[in-house]
Structure formats: structure tokens, C-alpha cells
Design a protein around this motif. Structure first.
Motif, short mmCIF file in Angstrom:
data_model
loop_
_atom_site.label_atom_id
_atom_site.label_comp_id
_atom_site.label_asym_id
_atom_site.label_seq_id
_atom_site.Cartn_x
_atom_site.Cartn_y
_atom_site.Cartn_z
N ARG A 19 39.98 45.85 44.23
CA ARG A 19 40.86 45.00 45.04
C ARG A 19 40.53 43.52 44.88
NH1 ARG A 19 42.74 47.94 50.57
NH2 ARG A 19 43.37 49.91 49.64
N THR A 20 39.28 43.21 44.62
CA THR A 20 38.91 41.82 44.34
C THR A 20 39.58 41.36 43.06
OG1 THR A 20 36.80 42.02 45.52
CG2 THR A 20 36.99 40.24 43.90
N ARG A 21 39.53 42.19 42.04
CA ARG A 21 40.23 41.87 40.78
C ARG A 21 41.72 41.62 41.04
NH1 ARG A 21 37.10 46.27 38.45
NH2 ARG A 21 35.53 45.36 37.09
N ASP A 22 42.34 42.50 41.83
CA ASP A 22 43.77 42.37 42.13
C ASP A 22 44.07 41.06 42.88
OD1 ASP A 22 44.16 44.86 40.96
OD2 ASP A 22 44.31 45.93 42.88
N ALA A 23 43.23 40.75 43.88
CA ALA A 23 43.45 39.54 44.68
C ALA A 23 43.28 38.29 43.83
CB ALA A 23 42.48 39.51 45.87
N LEU A 24 42.29 38.30 42.93
CA LEU A 24 42.10 37.15 42.03
C LEU A 24 43.28 37.02 41.07
CD1 LEU A 24 38.30 37.61 41.31
CD2 LEU A 24 39.35 35.68 42.52
N SER A 25 43.73 38.14 40.54
CA SER A 25 44.87 38.13 39.61
C SER A 25 46.12 37.55 40.27
CB SER A 25 45.14 39.55 39.11
OG SER A 25 46.25 39.57 38.25
N ALA A 26 46.34 37.89 41.52
CA ALA A 26 47.51 37.39 42.24
C ALA A 26 47.46 35.87 42.40
CB ALA A 26 47.60 38.05 43.62
N GLN A 27 46.26 35.27 42.28
CA GLN A 27 46.10 33.82 42.38
C GLN A 27 45.95 33.16 41.00
OE1 GLN A 27 46.52 31.96 45.13
NE2 GLN A 27 47.17 33.91 46.01
N GLY A 28 46.23 33.93 39.95
CA GLY A 28 46.22 33.36 38.60
C GLY A 28 44.88 33.41 37.89
N PHE A 29 43.92 34.15 38.43
CA PHE A 29 42.60 34.27 37.80
C PHE A 29 42.53 35.56 37.00
CE2 PHE A 29 41.78 31.54 41.44
CZ PHE A 29 40.93 30.58 40.93
N GLY A 30 42.00 35.44 35.80
CA GLY A 30 41.65 36.61 35.01
C GLY A 30 40.14 36.76 35.02
N ILE A 31 39.67 37.93 34.63
CA ILE A 31 38.23 38.17 34.58
C ILE A 31 37.79 38.08 33.13
CG2 ILE A 31 36.36 39.78 35.12
CD1 ILE A 31 37.93 38.64 37.57
N LEU A 32 36.99 37.05 32.82
CA LEU A 32 36.49 36.84 31.46
C LEU A 32 35.22 37.63 31.19
CD1 LEU A 32 36.84 32.97 31.10
CD2 LEU A 32 38.42 34.73 30.32
N ALA A 129 42.74 34.31 47.83
CA ALA A 129 42.36 35.62 47.28
C ALA A 129 41.44 36.36 48.25
CB ALA A 129 41.70 35.45 45.91
N LEU A 130 40.46 35.66 48.80
CA LEU A 130 39.54 36.31 49.74
C LEU A 130 40.25 36.71 51.03
CD1 LEU A 130 36.31 34.15 49.29
CD2 LEU A 130 36.79 36.42 48.35
N ALA A 131 41.15 35.87 51.50
CA ALA A 131 41.92 36.22 52.70
C ALA A 131 42.80 37.43 52.44
CB ALA A 131 42.76 35.02 53.16
N ASP A 132 43.45 37.45 51.28
CA ASP A 132 44.30 38.58 50.93
C ASP A 132 43.48 39.86 50.80
OD1 ASP A 132 46.45 36.86 50.95
OD2 ASP A 132 46.68 36.79 48.76
N LEU A 133 42.28 39.73 50.24
CA LEU A 133 41.39 40.89 50.11
C LEU A 133 41.07 41.45 51.49
CD1 LEU A 133 39.58 42.69 48.36
CD2 LEU A 133 37.83 40.91 48.53
#
Length: 138
Positions: A19-32, A129-133
Motif C-alpha cells: 500500500r505504501t508503493r500504491d500511495a507513492l505511485s498515486a503521487q507520481g513517485f516510482g520505486i527505483l 501519500a502518507l495521509a492516503d496510506l
């Protein structure tokens, strides 16, 4: 000044990571990058060290548009990228903790107004992202 933005969620660790990955993705962040600290400790230091740290992953999150602007403004800022996001839970914990580096730490190291503007934008996105999480966990 604290250097992390933090939330705790009532989710199992694996679900909190997803869910952290999903919340970050929704804010335009990818995981490098992804560093599984527990696995690394177990392989290098043994089971006791792994048990001490508990479930612990570091996600190297990057918003390419923000990174591009930051690098254009100050190429040295790349040493501080990507934004690290930690998902952790020790074996006795009932909640999972999610922490992101506060982009304002970059502002402490740079006098460039563009870096401040980018840190403000990144901070807004990470807080969202953290709030959405937190909302996802309810």
C-alpha cells in the motif's frame, strides 16, 4: 527539525509495503531501489541481527519530474536523491511504521530557491501519500 514524515498503520507489514508503493505511485513517485534490511542483516550478520531490526525495507522513491527540476537547479543534489521511504515493524509491534525523508532536509543544505520550491512540492506529495496510506488502512 525532525528529518522524517511519519505515519503508523494497522496493517500487516507486507500489506503496508504494498500500500505504501500504491500511495507513492498515486503521487507520481516510482520505486527505483528497494533494500530489504532484514534479509541483508540475516545474510551478513545472522538471524539474531535480523530479528533485532524486524521487518524493515527501504524504498528509494523518485518523482522523475521533481528530480529533473532539482538536478537542473543544482546537480549536486543528486547525492540526496531518491527520497527514502522506510516501512518497518519489529516482531513485537502491533502497528507498522512508514517514514519518509522530509525533503526540507535538502533545503538545509542548499541556498537555491529552486531547491526550496521542489522540496515544498515533494513534501506536499509525500505528506499526501502518507495521509492516503493511513486512510487505506482504515
Amino acid at each position: 527539525m525532525t528529518y522524517t514524515l511519519t505515519t503508523t498503520v494497522d496493517l500487516p507489514w507486507t500489506e503496508a509495503v504494498d500500500r505504501t508503493r500504491d500511495a507513492l505511485s498515486a503521487q507520481g513517485f516510482g520505486i527505483l531501489t528497494e533494500i530489504n534490511v532484514r534479509s541483508t542483516f540475516e545474510a551478513k550478520l545472522g538471524a539474531e541481527a535480523a530479528d533485532t531490526v524486524g521487518d524493515y525495507v527501504i524504498l528509494g522513491a523518485c518523482n522523475p519530474a521533481l528530480a529533473r527540476r532539482a538536478l537542473a537547479a543544482e546537480p549536486e543534489i543528486g547525492a540526496l536523491l531518491p527520497c527514502n521511504v522506510v516501512v518497518r515493524r519489529n516482531k513485537d509491534a502491533e502497528l507498522t511504521t512508514v517514514e519518509a525523508i522530509d525533503p526540507q532536509t535538502m533545503v538545509q543544505l542548499s541556498a537555491a530557491q529552486a531547491v526550496k520550491d521542489i522540496a515544498d512540492d515533494a513534501g506536499t506529495r509525500l505528506r499526501k501519500a502518507l495521509a492516503d496510506l493511513g486512510e487505506m488502512a482504515k
